[in-house]
Design a protein around this motif. Sequence first.
Motif, short mmCIF file in Angstrom:
data_model
loop_
_atom_site.label_atom_id
_atom_site.label_comp_id
_atom_site.label_asym_id
_atom_site.label_seq_id
_atom_site.Cartn_x
_atom_site.Cartn_y
_atom_site.Cartn_z
N VAL A 38 -17.44 68.12 41.52
CA VAL A 38 -18.87 68.11 41.81
C VAL A 38 -19.21 66.73 42.34
O VAL A 38 -18.76 65.71 41.80
CB VAL A 38 -19.70 68.40 40.54
N GLY A 39 -19.96 66.68 43.41
CA GLY A 39 -20.38 65.40 43.97
C GLY A 39 -21.86 65.42 44.34
O GLY A 39 -22.37 66.45 44.80
N LEU A 40 -22.52 64.31 44.13
CA LEU A 40 -23.94 64.16 44.49
C LEU A 40 -24.11 62.89 45.29
O LEU A 40 -23.42 61.89 45.05
CB LEU A 40 -24.80 64.07 43.24
N GLN A 41 -25.04 62.91 46.24
CA GLN A 41 -25.34 61.72 47.01
C GLN A 41 -26.87 61.59 47.14
O GLN A 41 -27.45 61.93 48.17
CB GLN A 41 -24.68 61.79 48.38
N PRO A 42 -27.51 61.09 46.09
CA PRO A 42 -28.96 60.95 46.15
C PRO A 42 -29.37 59.79 47.06
O PRO A 42 -28.66 58.79 47.18
CB PRO A 42 -29.35 60.68 44.70
N ARG A 43 -30.53 59.94 47.71
CA ARG A 43 -31.06 58.91 48.60
C ARG A 43 -32.46 58.53 48.12
O ARG A 43 -33.24 59.38 47.75
CB ARG A 43 -31.12 59.43 50.04
N ASN A 52 -23.80 57.50 45.00
CA ASN A 52 -22.79 58.57 45.00
C ASN A 52 -22.28 58.75 43.57
O ASN A 52 -22.03 57.80 42.85
CB ASN A 52 -21.64 58.30 45.97
N LEU A 53 -22.23 59.99 43.17
CA LEU A 53 -21.77 60.37 41.84
C LEU A 53 -20.75 61.49 42.02
O LEU A 53 -20.97 62.42 42.78
CB LEU A 53 -22.93 60.89 40.98
N GLY A 54 -19.63 61.38 41.33
CA GLY A 54 -18.62 62.41 41.44
C GLY A 54 -17.93 62.65 40.11
O GLY A 54 -17.79 61.73 39.30
N TYR A 55 -17.50 63.87 39.93
CA TYR A 55 -16.77 64.26 38.72
C TYR A 55 -15.75 65.31 39.11
O TYR A 55 -16.04 66.22 39.89
CB TYR A 55 -17.74 64.84 37.68
N ARG A 56 -14.52 65.15 38.61
CA ARG A 56 -13.48 66.14 38.88
C ARG A 56 -12.67 66.35 37.61
O ARG A 56 -12.38 65.42 36.88
CB ARG A 56 -12.56 65.65 39.99
N VAL A 57 -12.30 67.61 37.37
CA VAL A 57 -11.41 67.93 36.25
C VAL A 57 -10.24 68.74 36.82
O VAL A 57 -10.42 69.61 37.65
CB VAL A 57 -12.14 68.70 35.12
N ASP A 58 -9.03 68.36 36.40
CA ASP A 58 -7.81 69.05 36.80
C ASP A 58 -7.16 69.63 35.55
O ASP A 58 -7.05 68.95 34.53
CB ASP A 58 -6.82 68.09 37.46
N ARG A 59 -6.72 70.89 35.66
CA ARG A 59 -6.02 71.54 34.56
C ARG A 59 -4.70 72.08 35.09
O ARG A 59 -4.68 72.91 36.00
CB ARG A 59 -6.86 72.67 33.98
N THR A 95 -16.63 58.98 39.50
CA THR A 95 -16.93 57.90 40.43
C THR A 95 -18.44 57.68 40.47
O THR A 95 -19.22 58.64 40.35
CB THR A 95 -16.38 58.19 41.85
N TYR A 96 -18.81 56.40 40.55
CA TYR A 96 -20.22 56.02 40.65
C TYR A 96 -20.31 54.93 41.71
O TYR A 96 -19.51 53.99 41.68
CB TYR A 96 -20.74 55.42 39.33
N GLY A 97 -21.24 55.04 42.60
CA GLY A 97 -21.35 54.02 43.62
C GLY A 97 -22.74 53.94 44.21
O GLY A 97 -23.59 54.81 43.99
N VAL A 98 -22.94 52.88 44.97
CA VAL A 98 -24.24 52.68 45.62
C VAL A 98 -24.02 51.92 46.93
O VAL A 98 -23.12 51.08 47.04
CB VAL A 98 -25.21 51.91 44.68
#
Length: 172
Positions: A38-43, A52-59, A95-98
């Motif tokens: 899931v990824g978000l890019q709020p402005r 930028n915000l991201g989250y990933r899970v691997d199984r 991930t978190y960024g600006v």
Amino acid sequence: GPIVNRTDPITGRTLSSSWIPRQQGSGDVPSTLKSLMVGLQPRFFNGRLVGNLGYRVDRLATIDRSDNIRDPATSILIVDYANGLDVDFTGETRTYGVVGHLTRNLSLLGNYATNLGLPNPRNSIVPGAKAPTRTGQGKDMGVSLSPLEGMIYARAVYYETAGQNLTGARGI
């Protein structure tokens, strides 16, 4: 090529050679990897501040068949299908960024991210103990410049990266 039915001049014995794989069937490991991201890019402020915000899970679900059986007559390793061990690994990354656009041509940026590498279930660090999941973090910050209506683009970035549980293997 292989030696087939050659006579040893010293002993008189008949000799033949054959290829014996070291890990017969070790590639016969059914695995399923499922990932969700899931990824978000709020402005904000008319796009001057972008997050930028991201989250990933691997199984990973697999069967460990590394305990092979050696055929006593041929010395060939045979996969022990009856005694496979179900192995499941799960890992998450974030991930978190600006990015801040100070002007049309000058931007500041920063990012923090975690990472991982799911271990190979066939690798053991000692008998009976599987290698742990490799994990790490990365941080970066910098500045970007795009003068002359974007005809030139330059970026200077400082970054750091760190890792834990890094393992390696070397065969003989």
